[in-house]
Motif scaffolding. Structure first.
Motif, PDB file in Angstrom:
ATOM      1  N   UNK A  13      -9.823   5.600  -9.092  1.00 34.54           N
ATOM      2  CA  UNK A  13      -9.648   4.719  -7.933  1.00 34.54           C
ATOM      3  C   UNK A  13      -9.325   5.540  -6.690  1.00 34.54           C
ATOM      4  N   UNK A  14      -9.847   5.107  -5.573  1.00 34.99           N
ATOM      5  CA  UNK A  14      -9.592   5.812  -4.326  1.00 34.99           C
ATOM      6  C   UNK A  14      -8.990   4.848  -3.313  1.00 34.99           C
ATOM      7  N   UNK A  15      -8.429   5.409  -2.268  1.00 36.24           N
ATOM      8  CA  UNK A  15      -7.855   4.587  -1.209  1.00 36.24           C
ATOM      9  C   UNK A  15      -8.972   3.908  -0.426  1.00 36.24           C
ATOM     10  N   UNK A  16      -8.691   2.702   0.056  1.00 32.39           N
ATOM     11  CA  UNK A  16      -9.713   2.058   0.894  1.00 32.39           C
ATOM     12  C   UNK A  16      -9.916   2.837   2.191  1.00 32.39           C
ATOM     13  N   UNK A  17     -11.104   2.742   2.744  1.00 32.03           N
ATOM     14  CA  UNK A  17     -11.404   3.487   3.967  1.00 32.03           C
ATOM     15  C   UNK A  17     -10.886   2.782   5.211  1.00 32.03           C
ATOM     16  N   UNK A  18     -10.826   1.484   5.175  1.00 31.32           N
ATOM     17  CA  UNK A  18     -10.383   0.729   6.356  1.00 31.32           C
ATOM     18  C   UNK A  18      -8.877   0.916   6.537  1.00 31.32           C
ATOM     19  N   UNK A  20      -6.553  -0.880   8.017  1.00 37.30           N
ATOM     20  CA  UNK A  20      -5.744  -2.072   7.755  1.00 37.30           C
ATOM     21  C   UNK A  20      -5.610  -2.326   6.253  1.00 37.30           C
ATOM     22  N   UNK A  21      -6.678  -2.076   5.509  1.00 41.64           N
ATOM     23  CA  UNK A  21      -6.613  -2.246   4.061  1.00 41.64           C
ATOM     24  C   UNK A  21      -5.693  -1.208   3.424  1.00 41.64           C
ATOM     25  N   UNK A  23      -2.996   0.015   4.813  1.00 38.18           N
ATOM     26  CA  UNK A  23      -1.636  -0.463   5.077  1.00 38.18           C
ATOM     27  C   UNK A  23      -1.297  -1.609   4.137  1.00 38.18           C
ATOM     28  N   UNK A  24      -2.240  -2.532   3.949  1.00 35.86           N
ATOM     29  CA  UNK A  24      -1.987  -3.672   3.069  1.00 35.86           C
ATOM     30  C   UNK A  24      -1.785  -3.239   1.614  1.00 35.86           C
ATOM     31  N   UNK A  25      -2.584  -2.308   1.155  1.00 34.95           N
ATOM     32  CA  UNK A  25      -2.434  -1.808  -0.217  1.00 34.95           C
ATOM     33  C   UNK A  25      -1.103  -1.062  -0.363  1.00 34.95           C
ATOM     34  N   UNK A  26      -0.729  -0.284   0.652  1.00 39.08           N
ATOM     35  CA  UNK A  26       0.566   0.410   0.614  1.00 39.08           C
ATOM     36  C   UNK A  26       1.725  -0.557   0.590  1.00 39.08           C
ATOM     37  N   UNK A  27       1.663  -1.613   1.414  1.00 38.40           N
ATOM     38  CA  UNK A  27       2.723  -2.624   1.418  1.00 38.40           C
ATOM     39  C   UNK A  27       2.771  -3.391   0.107  1.00 38.40           C
ATOM     40  N   UNK A  28       1.616  -3.651  -0.478  1.00 41.28           N
ATOM     41  CA  UNK A  28       1.575  -4.314  -1.776  1.00 41.28           C
ATOM     42  C   UNK A  28       2.237  -3.450  -2.851  1.00 41.28           C
ATOM     43  N   UNK A  29       1.972  -2.156  -2.822  1.00 42.81           N
ATOM     44  CA  UNK A  29       2.607  -1.242  -3.769  1.00 42.81           C
ATOM     45  C   UNK A  29       4.114  -1.169  -3.565  1.00 42.81           C
ATOM     46  N   UNK A  30       4.537  -1.145  -2.312  1.00 38.12           N
ATOM     47  CA  UNK A  30       5.965  -1.112  -2.011  1.00 38.12           C
ATOM     48  C   UNK A  30       6.649  -2.397  -2.454  1.00 38.12           C
ATOM     49  N   UNK A  31       6.001  -3.531  -2.230  1.00 36.22           N
ATOM     50  CA  UNK A  31       6.560  -4.814  -2.664  1.00 36.22           C
ATOM     51  C   UNK A  31       6.668  -4.874  -4.183  1.00 36.22           C
ATOM     52  N   UNK A  32       5.652  -4.376  -4.878  1.00 35.50           N
ATOM     53  CA  UNK A  32       5.693  -4.345  -6.338  1.00 35.50           C
ATOM     54  C   UNK A  32       6.828  -3.447  -6.831  1.00 35.50           C
TER      55      UNK A  32
END
Length: 89
Positions: A13-18, A20-21, A23-32
């Motif tokens: 799996x790789x990080x999204x290129x966009x 905003x995505x 940031x959203x994936x990072x915040x989702x990981x932090x929330x988890x």
């Protein structure tokens, strides 16, 4: 069959290129992560409270200890005086 295993185990799996995505994936990981830490703290505190309550309950239920019935009586003598020095003369 080997093609299927190669495809499953070579997935990376790789990080999204966009941006905003990302940031959203990072915040989702932090929330988890925060949810898992909070869940672990609640479980740990619950275990500690349960152990403390059980210890208090068992202590109030337990009868007072009885004195020992098998007492060995005897005479003793003091081998050395505690105020004398230990060095040799």
């Amino acid at each position: 069959m080997s093609f299927f295993f190669h495809r499953v185990f070579s997935y990376c799996p790789s990080k999204p290129r966009h941006p905003l995505m990302r940031v959203l994936v990072g915040l989702l990981g932090l929330a988890l992560l925060l949810v898992l830490v909070a869940f672990g703290l609640v479980i740990g505190l619950g275990m500690l409270l349960f152990a403390a309550a059980r210890r208090l309950f068992v202590a109030t239920r337990r009868p007072a200890p009885k004195p020992a019935a098998d007492v060995i009586e005897g005479e003793y003598t003091r081998v050395r005086d505690p105020h004398t020095p230990l060095h040799l003369r």
